[in-house]
Scaffold this active site. Structure first.
Site, PDB file in Angstrom:
ATOM      1  N   SER A  14       3.411   3.212   2.683  1.00 53.74           N
ATOM      2  CA  SER A  14       3.965   2.992   4.134  1.00 53.74           C
ATOM      3  C   SER A  14       3.648   4.047   4.915  1.00 53.74           C
ATOM      4  CB  SER A  14       5.291   2.480   4.040  1.00 53.74           C
ATOM      5  OG  SER A  14       6.086   3.427   3.478  1.00 53.74           O
ATOM      6  N   GLY A  56       0.939  -1.104  -0.045  1.00 57.09           N
ATOM      7  CA  GLY A  56       0.020   0.252  -0.065  1.00 57.09           C
ATOM      8  C   GLY A  56       0.947   1.134  -0.194  1.00 57.09           C
ATOM      9  N   HIS A  80       4.453  -7.941  -4.758  1.00 58.30           N
ATOM     10  CA  HIS A  80       3.261  -8.238  -4.388  1.00 58.30           C
ATOM     11  C   HIS A  80       2.819  -9.573  -4.654  1.00 58.30           C
ATOM     12  CE1 HIS A  80       1.485  -4.302  -3.335  1.00 58.30           C
ATOM     13  NE2 HIS A  80       2.454  -3.813  -4.146  1.00 58.30           N
ATOM     14  N   GLU A 116       0.565 -11.468  -3.616  1.00 58.09           N
ATOM     15  CA  GLU A 116      -1.131 -11.692  -3.535  1.00 58.09           C
ATOM     16  C   GLU A 116      -1.791 -11.332  -4.908  1.00 58.09           C
ATOM     17  OE1 GLU A 116       0.562  -9.115  -2.489  1.00 58.09           O
ATOM     18  OE2 GLU A 116      -0.555  -7.522  -2.715  1.00 58.09           O
ATOM     19  N   CYS A 136       5.963  -5.582   0.299  1.00 58.67           N
ATOM     20  CA  CYS A 136       6.260  -4.157  -0.504  1.00 58.67           C
ATOM     21  C   CYS A 136       6.124  -2.976   0.675  1.00 58.67           C
ATOM     22  CB  CYS A 136       5.176  -3.836  -1.502  1.00 58.67           C
ATOM     23  SG  CYS A 136       5.578  -2.674  -2.704  1.00 58.67           S
ATOM     24  N   ARG A 149       5.953   0.295  -7.612  1.00 58.85           N
ATOM     25  CA  ARG A 149       6.663   1.555  -6.638  1.00 58.85           C
ATOM     26  C   ARG A 149       7.565   0.691  -5.541  1.00 58.85           C
ATOM     27  NH1 ARG A 149       6.369   6.330  -7.727  1.00 58.85           N
ATOM     28  NH2 ARG A 149       6.263   7.192  -5.856  1.00 58.85           N
ATOM     29  N   ARG A 151      13.144   3.072  -0.296  1.00 58.95           N
ATOM     30  CA  ARG A 151      11.684   2.994  -1.079  1.00 58.95           C
ATOM     31  C   ARG A 151      11.801   3.640  -2.449  1.00 58.95           C
ATOM     32  NH1 ARG A 151       8.380   7.282   2.382  1.00 58.95           N
ATOM     33  NH2 ARG A 151       6.523   6.258   1.111  1.00 58.95           N
TER      34      ARG A 151
HETATM   35  N1  GLN Z   1       5.975   2.955  -2.709  1.00 59.83           N
HETATM   36  C1  GLN Z   1       5.213   2.381  -1.502  1.00 59.83           C
HETATM   37  C2  GLN Z   1       5.846   2.968   0.088  1.00 59.83           C
HETATM   38  O1  GLN Z   1       7.062   3.408   0.032  1.00 59.83           O
HETATM   39  C3  GLN Z   1       5.061   1.232  -1.403  1.00 59.83           C
HETATM   40  C4  GLN Z   1       4.402   0.726  -2.839  1.00 59.83           C
HETATM   41  C5  GLN Z   1       3.678  -0.859  -2.574  1.00 59.83           C
HETATM   42  O2  GLN Z   1       3.289  -1.122  -1.486  1.00 59.83           O
HETATM   43  N2  GLN Z   1       3.217  -1.166  -3.563  1.00 59.83           N
HETATM   44  O3  GLN Z   1       5.281   2.752   0.979  1.00 59.83           O
END
Ligand code: GLN
Length: 196
Positions: free
Chosen positions: A49, A47, A170, A172, A79, A135, A106
């Site tokens: 962070s 998601g 990911h 899932e 992630c 990302r 990140r």
């Molecule tokens: N870029 C998001 C972060 O730094 C992580 C991206 C993801 O969970 N798909 O939190």
């Protein structure tokens, strides 16, 4: 039956529940700290962070999650969830849970590669696993007690330390449930050892 929780504050929660159920375990969305008592392992989903951290604070999850980790209960961060578990975040003085002995960077695969898929060799899996990276962070440095499970382009993208598992991608979001299974096996083993 084994019950695996998914921290349900933000991110790809339902998809993890689906994957847990596909592996034959029970999935439970965790919305309140008390609910951590009902589960044998916890997945921190992908998601965002910083948003997830804000909600962890708002719903007073910080201490209960740290206690959950300290008690040896298995946790799997995917992630953004990996960033939440990490001891260090490159370029920042603050960490979140700070339980997995790694430094993460990140959004570390560059803008033009915001999102991509890659076939990964993962220790413990016989066939390659298709990682979906969105990302995504990667692990810059791993402590001595951390086992590297997978690398992509020379970067660590999956690792394990005791009962803590983390990956940049990911799992899932595919129909391949082997990474979830790997985590469930850690939780099964922990539960059996806790009984004896
Ligand atoms: N870029 C998001 C972060 O730094 C992580 C991206 C993801 O969970 N798909 O939190």
């Amino acid at each position: 039956m084994l019950t695996i929780g998914v921290l349900g504050l933000q991110g790809a929660v339902r998809e993890h529940i689906r994957s847990i159920e596909a592996c034959g375990a029970a999935g439970k969305v965790i919305k309140w700290p008390e609910e951590l008592k009902e589960i044998d392992g916890l997945i921190l989903p992908g998601g965002e962070s910083t948003t997830m951290r804000r909600l962890i604070d708002t719903y007073q999850f910080m201490k209960p999650l740290q206690e959950f980790a300290a008690s040896g209960k298995p946790m799997f961060g995917t992630c953004a969830g990996l960033i939440i578990l990490a001891k260090k975040i490159a370029g920042s003085d603050d960490a979140h849970l700070g339980v997995l002995d790694v430094t993460v960077e990140r959004n570390s695969f560059g803008r033009q590669r915001d999102s991509f898929e890659a076939d990964l060799t993962v220790k413990g899996l016989e066939e390659p696993f298709t990682g979906v990276f969105i990302r995504a962070p990667h692990i810059l440095e791993a402590g001595a007690g951390v086992e590297v499970l997978s690398e992509h382009d020379g970067r660590i993208v999956a690792a394990k330390q005791g009962n803590l598992l983390g990956c940049s991608f990911h799992p899932e979001l595919t129909d391949d449930h082997r990474m979830t299974k790997l985590f469930i096996e850690i939780a099964e083993k922990h539960k059996q050892e806790a009984v004896v």
